[in-house]
Design an enzyme around this catalytic site. Structure first.
Site, PDB file in Angstrom:
ATOM      1  N   PRO A  10      56.172  46.949  44.484  1.00  0.00           N
ATOM      2  CA  PRO A  10      57.020  47.094  45.771  1.00  0.00           C
ATOM      3  C   PRO A  10      57.634  48.250  46.257  1.00  0.00           C
ATOM      4  O   PRO A  10      58.140  49.158  45.312  1.00  0.00           O
ATOM      5  CB  PRO A  10      58.187  46.035  45.569  1.00  0.00           C
ATOM      6  CG  PRO A  10      58.334  45.677  44.170  1.00  0.00           C
ATOM      7  CD  PRO A  10      56.920  45.963  43.650  1.00  0.00           C
ATOM      8  N   ASN A  11      57.400  48.809  47.399  1.00  0.00           N
ATOM      9  CA  ASN A  11      57.738  49.840  48.032  1.00  0.00           C
ATOM     10  C   ASN A  11      56.921  51.388  47.644  1.00  0.00           C
ATOM     11  O   ASN A  11      57.273  52.280  47.941  1.00  0.00           O
ATOM     12  CB  ASN A  11      59.267  50.254  47.632  1.00  0.00           C
ATOM     13  CG  ASN A  11      60.192  48.982  48.312  1.00  0.00           C
ATOM     14  OD1 ASN A  11      60.160  48.705  49.375  1.00  0.00           O
ATOM     15  ND2 ASN A  11      61.125  48.341  47.688  1.00  0.00           N
ATOM     16  N   ARG A  18      59.050  57.961  51.090  1.00  0.00           N
ATOM     17  CA  ARG A  18      60.330  57.280  50.626  1.00  0.00           C
ATOM     18  C   ARG A  18      61.111  58.069  49.484  1.00  0.00           C
ATOM     19  O   ARG A  18      60.537  58.500  48.677  1.00  0.00           O
ATOM     20  CB  ARG A  18      59.931  55.991  49.673  1.00  0.00           C
ATOM     21  CG  ARG A  18      61.080  55.316  48.923  1.00  0.00           C
ATOM     22  CD  ARG A  18      60.399  54.340  48.166  1.00  0.00           C
ATOM     23  NE  ARG A  18      61.514  53.591  47.267  1.00  0.00           N
ATOM     24  CZ  ARG A  18      61.300  52.978  46.181  1.00  0.00           C
ATOM     25  NH1 ARG A  18      60.079  52.765  45.473  1.00  0.00           N
ATOM     26  NH2 ARG A  18      62.316  52.484  45.690  1.00  0.00           N
ATOM     27  N   ASN A  72      52.665  50.186  37.766  1.00  0.00           N
ATOM     28  CA  ASN A  72      54.154  50.482  37.943  1.00  0.00           C
ATOM     29  C   ASN A  72      54.836  49.232  38.788  1.00  0.00           C
ATOM     30  O   ASN A  72      54.444  49.081  39.972  1.00  0.00           O
ATOM     31  CB  ASN A  72      53.978  51.956  39.126  1.00  0.00           C
ATOM     32  CG  ASN A  72      55.482  52.239  39.421  1.00  0.00           C
ATOM     33  OD1 ASN A  72      56.605  51.587  39.278  1.00  0.00           O
ATOM     34  ND2 ASN A  72      55.458  53.486  39.706  1.00  0.00           N
ATOM     35  N   ALA A  75      60.750  47.776  41.204  1.00  0.00           N
ATOM     36  CA  ALA A  75      61.966  46.969  41.032  1.00  0.00           C
ATOM     37  C   ALA A  75      61.724  45.836  40.222  1.00  0.00           C
ATOM     38  O   ALA A  75      62.686  45.476  39.537  1.00  0.00           O
ATOM     39  CB  ALA A  75      62.946  46.610  42.513  1.00  0.00           C
ATOM     40  N   GLU A  96      53.109  50.585  31.177  1.00  0.00           N
ATOM     41  CA  GLU A  96      54.038  50.737  32.220  1.00  0.00           C
ATOM     42  C   GLU A  96      54.216  52.307  32.589  1.00  0.00           C
ATOM     43  O   GLU A  96      54.320  52.854  31.687  1.00  0.00           O
ATOM     44  CB  GLU A  96      55.301  49.969  31.680  1.00  0.00           C
ATOM     45  CG  GLU A  96      56.401  49.989  32.590  1.00  0.00           C
ATOM     46  CD  GLU A  96      57.871  49.261  31.870  1.00  0.00           C
ATOM     47  OE1 GLU A  96      58.792  49.561  32.532  1.00  0.00           O
ATOM     48  OE2 GLU A  96      57.696  48.908  30.787  1.00  0.00           O
ATOM     49  N   HIS A  98      56.500  54.847  35.440  1.00  0.00           N
ATOM     50  CA  HIS A  98      57.335  54.954  36.446  1.00  0.00           C
ATOM     51  C   HIS A  98      57.335  56.436  36.727  1.00  0.00           C
ATOM     52  O   HIS A  98      57.363  57.377  35.973  1.00  0.00           O
ATOM     53  CB  HIS A  98      58.950  54.623  36.046  1.00  0.00           C
ATOM     54  CG  HIS A  98      58.884  53.266  35.602  1.00  0.00           C
ATOM     55  ND1 HIS A  98      59.244  52.360  36.574  1.00  0.00           N
ATOM     56  CD2 HIS A  98      59.060  52.593  34.229  1.00  0.00           C
ATOM     57  CE1 HIS A  98      59.305  51.005  35.910  1.00  0.00           C
ATOM     58  NE2 HIS A  98      58.971  51.122  34.366  1.00  0.00           N
ATOM     59  N   ARG A 105      68.733  57.120  36.154  1.00  0.00           N
ATOM     60  CA  ARG A 105      69.279  56.578  37.218  1.00  0.00           C
ATOM     61  C   ARG A 105      70.186  55.442  37.203  1.00  0.00           C
ATOM     62  O   ARG A 105      70.902  55.230  35.931  1.00  0.00           O
ATOM     63  CB  ARG A 105      67.956  55.945  37.995  1.00  0.00           C
ATOM     64  CG  ARG A 105      67.126  57.216  38.540  1.00  0.00           C
ATOM     65  CD  ARG A 105      65.826  56.795  39.152  1.00  0.00           C
ATOM     66  NE  ARG A 105      66.407  56.231  40.362  1.00  0.00           N
ATOM     67  CZ  ARG A 105      65.253  55.415  41.208  1.00  0.00           C
ATOM     68  NH1 ARG A 105      64.262  55.425  40.909  1.00  0.00           N
ATOM     69  NH2 ARG A 105      65.645  55.081  42.412  1.00  0.00           N
TER      70      ARG A 105
END
Length: 138
Positions: A10-11, A18, A72, A75, A96, A98, A105
């Site tokens: 997502p996103n 973004r 990736n 969220a 995985e 990122h 964060r």
């Protein structure tokens, strides 16, 4: 020829637009072309969805025939037991990735529901995280 599937959650369709301070200014489409050019010995397929079930379906679709999956999960990394189960159900190894260093964060990003089911985790190197993941399958 190695077959590698990149799956973005997502996103991540908004990369380049973004939160550029976190994710940079480059679109994923441009980066993907560079990645394919740099690894002509690999067939690099790409899929992106904002929908959890579609990500699971893609893992099921390629998870027995490809040499590697670069995931990736966005969220969903921090919330999806269903993605973890999908990774565990297939034989293709998953790395995985990122773009940002999730440990620098918000605290809720420090926990991954999928890491233990993956071959490894690469994070914090911007889009180069994907290249490092592809390298792990060569």
């Amino acid at each position: 020829m190695k077959k590698i599937q990149i799956i973005n959650g997502p996103n991540l369709n908004l990369l380049g637009k973004r939160e550029p301070a976190v994710y940079g200014n480059a679109s994923f489409g441009g980066y993907l072309e560079t990645l394919r050019s740099d690894y002509p010995e690999c067939e690099i397929a790409y899929f992106q969805s904002n929908i959890e079930g579609e990500l699971i379906n893609k893992i099921h679709e390629v998870g027995f025939d490809f040499d590697g999956i670069v995931l990736n999960a966005g969220a969903y990394t921090h919330t999806s037991i269903a993605l973890r189960d999908a990774i565990q159900a297939v034989t293709t190894p998953v790395v995985e990735v990122h773009i940002s260093n999730v440990h620098a964060r918000e605290p809720f990003r420090h926990v991954s529901m999928i890491s233990a089911a993956c071959r490894g985790v690469i994070l914090g190197f911007g889009l180069d995280s994907y290249r490092l993941a592809v390298e792990s399958f060569r």
